[in-house]
Design a protein around this motif. Sequence first.
Motif, short mmCIF file in Angstrom:
data_model
loop_
_atom_site.label_atom_id
_atom_site.label_comp_id
_atom_site.label_asym_id
_atom_site.label_seq_id
_atom_site.Cartn_x
_atom_site.Cartn_y
_atom_site.Cartn_z
N GLN A 368 3.76 14.79 3.19
CA GLN A 368 4.11 13.72 2.26
C GLN A 368 3.42 12.41 2.66
O GLN A 368 2.87 11.69 1.82
N ILE A 369 3.44 12.11 3.96
CA ILE A 369 2.79 10.89 4.46
C ILE A 369 1.28 10.99 4.25
O ILE A 369 0.61 10.04 3.84
N SER A 370 0.76 12.20 4.50
CA SER A 370 -0.69 12.42 4.35
C SER A 370 -1.14 12.14 2.93
O SER A 370 -2.17 11.49 2.70
N ARG A 371 -0.40 12.63 1.97
CA ARG A 371 -0.77 12.42 0.56
C ARG A 371 -0.73 10.93 0.21
O ARG A 371 -1.62 10.42 -0.48
N LEU A 372 0.27 10.23 0.70
CA LEU A 372 0.37 8.79 0.40
C LEU A 372 -0.80 8.02 1.01
O LEU A 372 -1.37 7.12 0.37
N LEU A 373 -1.17 8.38 2.25
CA LEU A 373 -2.29 7.68 2.90
C LEU A 373 -3.60 7.97 2.17
O LEU A 373 -4.42 7.06 1.97
N GLN A 374 -3.80 9.23 1.78
CA GLN A 374 -5.04 9.57 1.07
C GLN A 374 -5.10 8.87 -0.28
O GLN A 374 -6.15 8.38 -0.70
N SER A 375 -3.95 8.77 -0.96
CA SER A 375 -3.90 8.08 -2.25
C SER A 375 -4.22 6.60 -2.08
O SER A 375 -4.99 6.02 -2.85
N ALA A 376 -3.65 5.99 -1.03
CA ALA A 376 -3.90 4.56 -0.78
C ALA A 376 -5.35 4.32 -0.41
O ALA A 376 -5.97 3.35 -0.86
N ASP A 377 -5.92 5.23 0.39
CA ASP A 377 -7.33 5.07 0.78
C ASP A 377 -8.23 5.21 -0.44
O ASP A 377 -9.23 4.50 -0.58
#
Length: 382
Positions: A368-377
Amino acid sequence: MGLRIIKTIGSGVGLALLAPASLRAEWGLNLTPGVTDVSRSVYDLHMTIFWICVAIALVVFGVMFWSIFHHRKSRGAKAHHFHENTLVEVIWTLIPVLILVGMAVPATATLIKMYDPSEAELDVQITGYQWKWRYDYLDHELSFFSNMSTPRGQITNVAEKQENYLLEVDRHLVLPVDTKIRFLLTANDVIHSWWVPALAVKKDAIPGFINEAWTIIDEPGIYRGQCAELCGQDHGFMPIVVEAVSKEDFDVWLMAARAEKEAQVQAAERSWTLDELMQQGEQVYLQACAACHLPSGEGVPGAFPALKGSPVALGDVSAHIDIVLNGKAGTAMQAFRDQLSTVQLAAVITYERNAWGNSLGEAVSPAQISRLLQSADGEGEQ
């Protein structure tokens, strides 16, 4: 009686001055010669200036006390009255100038040597955070945070203090010997100062600026330092540990560090249970969050908010994740997205939502954190 006391004090001072340099360093009465050519130059310069000052003091106070004793009023001495003696004025001007020149020549040579970071073989960026250090090996795409690892129990006097109290960290800055290393220093929040006496490196880390320093370490070993700039309530909890190793061992360490980084990526891709996240989250919380929010999660009224029973920890999970990842402007809450791994971020948020009676029973997954970070990047690149 008085004369005996004076003799005793004089003998003690004499022994201290005549003791070997290594013994005085052990007592903490002098600079350490260090383990680099620059540190030894600084030490030699320090001792040269020290003995010049001692000689000046002996001459000045010797003449002064001799004059007071031999020309005292009880012996019928009378002061001479004169005005504008050219010879005297030339002498008392010329002598200090010669002394200052004698000090400036070796000092300038040492400073020129200290400020020459050219032809470095390894570049390490050092970034100060409240209250930790981040090290980036710019030539090897490797970075990590170094946090103080002294247990809280020792700080609060619950446990017995061990060797290297407040001077141990979870990850050492590993450097090769016989290699010219350039340090690029900056800060993320307030002014810090990276100081390792054995290397004779002490340089301010200032937000928005890059300062340079360098070193060539001669001997393998562990060298400790601290932040030398008052940078907040936990300024005293920012130790530095440099581990100097041979070039061969440094290459082995680099390979192990890269393997560890790859293992962290793989760990983020697997499924984690709530118990696993709680166990790791507690460790991360005590290391990264407890200094402000306290181990009990009760915070410090008026300074750091409580997490126990707080609307953030018990409310919308997206808002909770956002404040941990990106911090909160205008407060002391830092952004942890670059400070913690994906698994650590998921674990600490899970812990905050399920500890101290915050029993939501829900887990935040690393995926879940990974997806949020990739989306923000992705949004940042657009």
